[in-house]
Write an enzyme that holds these catalytic residues in place. Structure first.
Site, mmCIF file in Angstrom:
data_model
loop_
_atom_site.group_PDB
_atom_site.id
_atom_site.type_symbol
_atom_site.label_atom_id
_atom_site.label_comp_id
_atom_site.label_asym_id
_atom_site.label_seq_id
_atom_site.Cartn_x
_atom_site.Cartn_y
_atom_site.Cartn_z
ATOM 1 N N THR A 1 -25.837 9.186 -0.884
ATOM 2 C CA THR A 1 -25.419 8.154 -1.825
ATOM 3 C C THR A 1 -25.616 6.759 -1.230
ATOM 4 O O THR A 1 -25.891 6.605 -0.036
ATOM 5 C CB THR A 1 -23.937 8.326 -2.182
ATOM 6 O OG1 THR A 1 -23.150 8.109 -0.992
ATOM 7 C CG2 THR A 1 -23.664 9.712 -2.734
ATOM 8 N N ASP B 1 -9.384 -11.698 -16.817
ATOM 9 C CA ASP B 1 -9.183 -12.886 -17.663
ATOM 10 C C ASP B 1 -7.756 -12.900 -18.194
ATOM 11 O O ASP B 1 -7.363 -12.050 -18.981
ATOM 12 C CB ASP B 1 -10.193 -12.862 -18.814
ATOM 13 C CG ASP B 1 -10.099 -14.086 -19.701
ATOM 14 O OD1 ASP B 1 -9.255 -14.976 -19.432
ATOM 15 O OD2 ASP B 1 -10.845 -14.153 -20.694
ATOM 16 N N GLY C 1 -5.865 1.201 -4.163
ATOM 17 C CA GLY C 1 -6.637 0.152 -4.812
ATOM 18 C C GLY C 1 -6.851 0.382 -6.293
ATOM 19 O O GLY C 1 -6.769 -0.551 -7.100
ATOM 20 N N ARG D 1 -10.997 15.424 -6.865
ATOM 21 C CA ARG D 1 -11.317 16.393 -5.815
ATOM 22 C C ARG D 1 -10.314 17.538 -5.737
ATOM 23 O O ARG D 1 -10.552 18.511 -5.036
ATOM 24 C CB ARG D 1 -11.409 15.691 -4.454
ATOM 25 C CG ARG D 1 -12.676 14.865 -4.304
ATOM 26 C CD ARG D 1 -12.776 14.221 -2.938
ATOM 27 N NE ARG D 1 -14.098 13.595 -2.779
ATOM 28 C CZ ARG D 1 -15.133 14.171 -2.204
ATOM 29 N NH1 ARG D 1 -15.012 15.390 -1.703
ATOM 30 N NH2 ARG D 1 -16.299 13.545 -2.105
ATOM 31 N N HIS E 1 0.832 -1.207 0.000
ATOM 32 C CA HIS E 1 0.000 0.000 0.000
ATOM 33 C C HIS E 1 0.866 1.256 0.000
ATOM 34 O O HIS E 1 0.372 2.348 -0.290
ATOM 35 C CB HIS E 1 -0.926 0.002 1.210
ATOM 36 C CG HIS E 1 -2.244 0.667 0.956
ATOM 37 N ND1 HIS E 1 -2.375 1.831 0.226
ATOM 38 C CD2 HIS E 1 -3.499 0.331 1.333
ATOM 39 C CE1 HIS E 1 -3.643 2.181 0.174
ATOM 40 N NE2 HIS E 1 -4.351 1.289 0.828
ATOM 41 N N ASP F 1 -7.758 10.126 4.109
ATOM 42 C CA ASP F 1 -8.668 9.652 5.139
ATOM 43 C C ASP F 1 -9.285 10.829 5.880
ATOM 44 O O ASP F 1 -8.613 11.829 6.149
ATOM 45 C CB ASP F 1 -7.938 8.762 6.145
ATOM 46 C CG ASP F 1 -7.514 7.433 5.547
ATOM 47 O OD1 ASP F 1 -8.107 7.030 4.536
ATOM 48 O OD2 ASP F 1 -6.582 6.807 6.087
ATOM 49 N N SER G 1 -14.737 1.772 0.651
ATOM 50 C CA SER G 1 -15.611 1.475 -0.481
ATOM 51 C C SER G 1 -14.804 0.983 -1.677
ATOM 52 O O SER G 1 -13.871 1.655 -2.127
ATOM 53 C CB SER G 1 -16.405 2.721 -0.886
ATOM 54 O OG SER G 1 -17.104 2.480 -2.093
#
Length: 451
Positions: A262, A397, A161, A298, A156, A314, A387
């Site tokens: 949301t 694949d 991600g 953002r 990380h 965060d 999320s």
């Protein structure tokens, strides 16, 4: 389930790549620095099973080729003064491991997180010098039935991600014979990597770096750390997701321009409220909810969508457990929205300055192995809800068909939770959640009782 390791090698870029130190941003160097494992399960066709080494050879060859474009992942981290890190692009390589088990895929049932998963993830010794630890470790495990598991453990400190999935998907494309689709944007200077601070005094409050609330009456979190935890994978149908969203918005007024809550805010509100009830908090118990936000769109100007690194910040929402439980779910959702709305371009740059002005980053770093109780603790009375709802998780694949299931590798710390879309992409969602074992059954009951 017994797993035997048969082969391990370091895979280096197929062509010479740039060598040298790559400065990391402060967002790369704080929070979880350990490797995050993700597992994909496959049932290859019989034509792939006729040649014993076909899958491993395909992975190795294509990995070498894709590392030419994603060459920082073939490098190593190195400590600097003040618990800071630099990424040495030195082409030492990615670790690729081949293993096998005499078990069938059926032993994993519906693929809910289980102790069996730990055998599919290569254990990493974080007591070793960090310069010796590959940034990417891939374990291929072949099952007796012909099924396979591919576990990707990616540092990380190197990527978030979205960047990790970009790398994996391009690798799969190359394994199928395709050329590179979207090149990674490797210049971390866009987030001021290696630059001095612009301001010495922060303009915002940065509660995300403060110690989280403790249980009332306790002077530390040590008692909570020691308690046994368990993991659950809870499904929400599309209808249930809409019910949660409608309920969160039921008491909301839209006449003054307020935006609809949301799906994430509604689901996170439900998780937060139910955790407070299941944990049996006193009314006045403070509780924190850590939220991880992608900042690519953002900040101004926006980052390239294929920015390669950590583009996440965060924030934390704080509330009183009693208020969360007794008031409508829109109250919890509003606390989450309030925390999210703080993350502007100015807030991001102020966060970078705040971290740049710290002489030592070690108190904000977690580089401990998974399945341990070491490092920062965000369990009872707190939660972290990540999320994966918008990430391109599925359809990976390598030439032998798409996965039959994918999920997080480990999720063993109290308070950790993850929201990810259903594999059928039918609007359903899954909540992967770790709580103290004594709280989980009550949580499940509360989670579903109104939906």
């Amino acid at each position: 389930m017994k797993v035997v390791l048969n082969n391990s090698c370091l895979v280096q870029p197929a062509e010479p790549t740039w060598n040298g130190p790559m400065p990391l941003t402060e967002l790369d160097q704080t929070g979880v620095l350990a490797h995050i494992p993700t597992i994909y399960f496959y049932r290859p066709s019989r034509t792939w099973l006729t040649q014993k080494d076909t899958i491993f050879t395909t992975l190795k060859t294509s990995l070498s080729r894709i590392l030419v474009h994603f060459y920082p992942l073939a490098g190593r981290l190195r400590w600097l003064d003040g618990a800071r890190l630099v990424l040495d692009c030195n082409g030492k390589g990615v670790q690729l491991i081949e293993a096998e088990t005499d078990a069938d895929l059926d032993i994993l049932g519906d693929f809910s997180p289980s102790p069996h998963f730990h055998h599919l993830i290569h254990a990493i010794n974080y007591k070793a010098p960090i310069e010796e630890i590959p940034l990417v470790i891939v374990q291929l495990t072949k099952f007796k039935c012909g099924g396979i598991a591919l576990c990707y453990s990616i540092s990380h400190a190197a990527v978030d991600g979205q960047s990790a999935l970009h790398f994996i998907s391009e690798w799969a494309n190359m394994a199928r014979g395709d050329s590179l689709g979207d090149a990674p944007f490797l210049d971390r200077k866009l987030l001021r990597a290696g630059d001095p601070p612009i301001s010495e005094q922060p303009c915002f409050e940065h509660e995300q770096f403060d110690p989280p609330p403790l249980l009332i009456g306790q002077a530390s979190c040590e008692n909570e750390r020691k308690k046994e935890t368990t993991v659950a994978m809870l499904k929400l149908t599309k209808v249930q997701v809409e019910m949660l969203k409608n309920e969160a918005n039921r008491t909301r007024s839209f006449n003054d321009g307020q935006r609809v809550f949301t799906r994430y805010e509604a689901i996170a509100a439900q998780i937060w409220r139910c955790a407070c009830r299941a944990r049996g908090h006193k009314y006045e118990q403070p509780t924190g909810l850590a939220i991880c936000l992608d900042i690519r769109n953002r900040i101004q100007p926006p980052l390239p969508q294929k920015y390669f690194g950590n583009a996440i910040v965060d924030v934390v929402a704080i509330a009183c457990s009693g208020d969360l439980i007794t008031r409508p779910s829109g109250y919890a959702a509003s606390k989450i929205r309030e925390a999210i709305d703080k993350v502007s371009s100015e807030f991001v740059h102020d966060t970078l300055d705040y971290l740049k002005n710290l002489k030592d980053l070690s108190r904000l770093q977690d580089i401990h192995a998974m399945k341990t109780n070491q490092g920062p603790f965000y369990g009872n009375p707190n939660l972290g809800i990540i999320s994966w709802m918008s990430l391109p998780l599925y359809g990976l694949d390598f030439g032998w068909g798409k996965e039959i299931f994918m999920g997080p590798g480990t999720h063993d710390c109290d308070g950790d939770s993850l929201i990810l879309p259903g594999h059928d992409e039918d609007g359903s969602m899954f909540v992967a959640l770790c709580l103290q074992a004594g709280c989980m059954e009550d949580f499940k009951k509360f989670f579903y009782e109104d939906i």
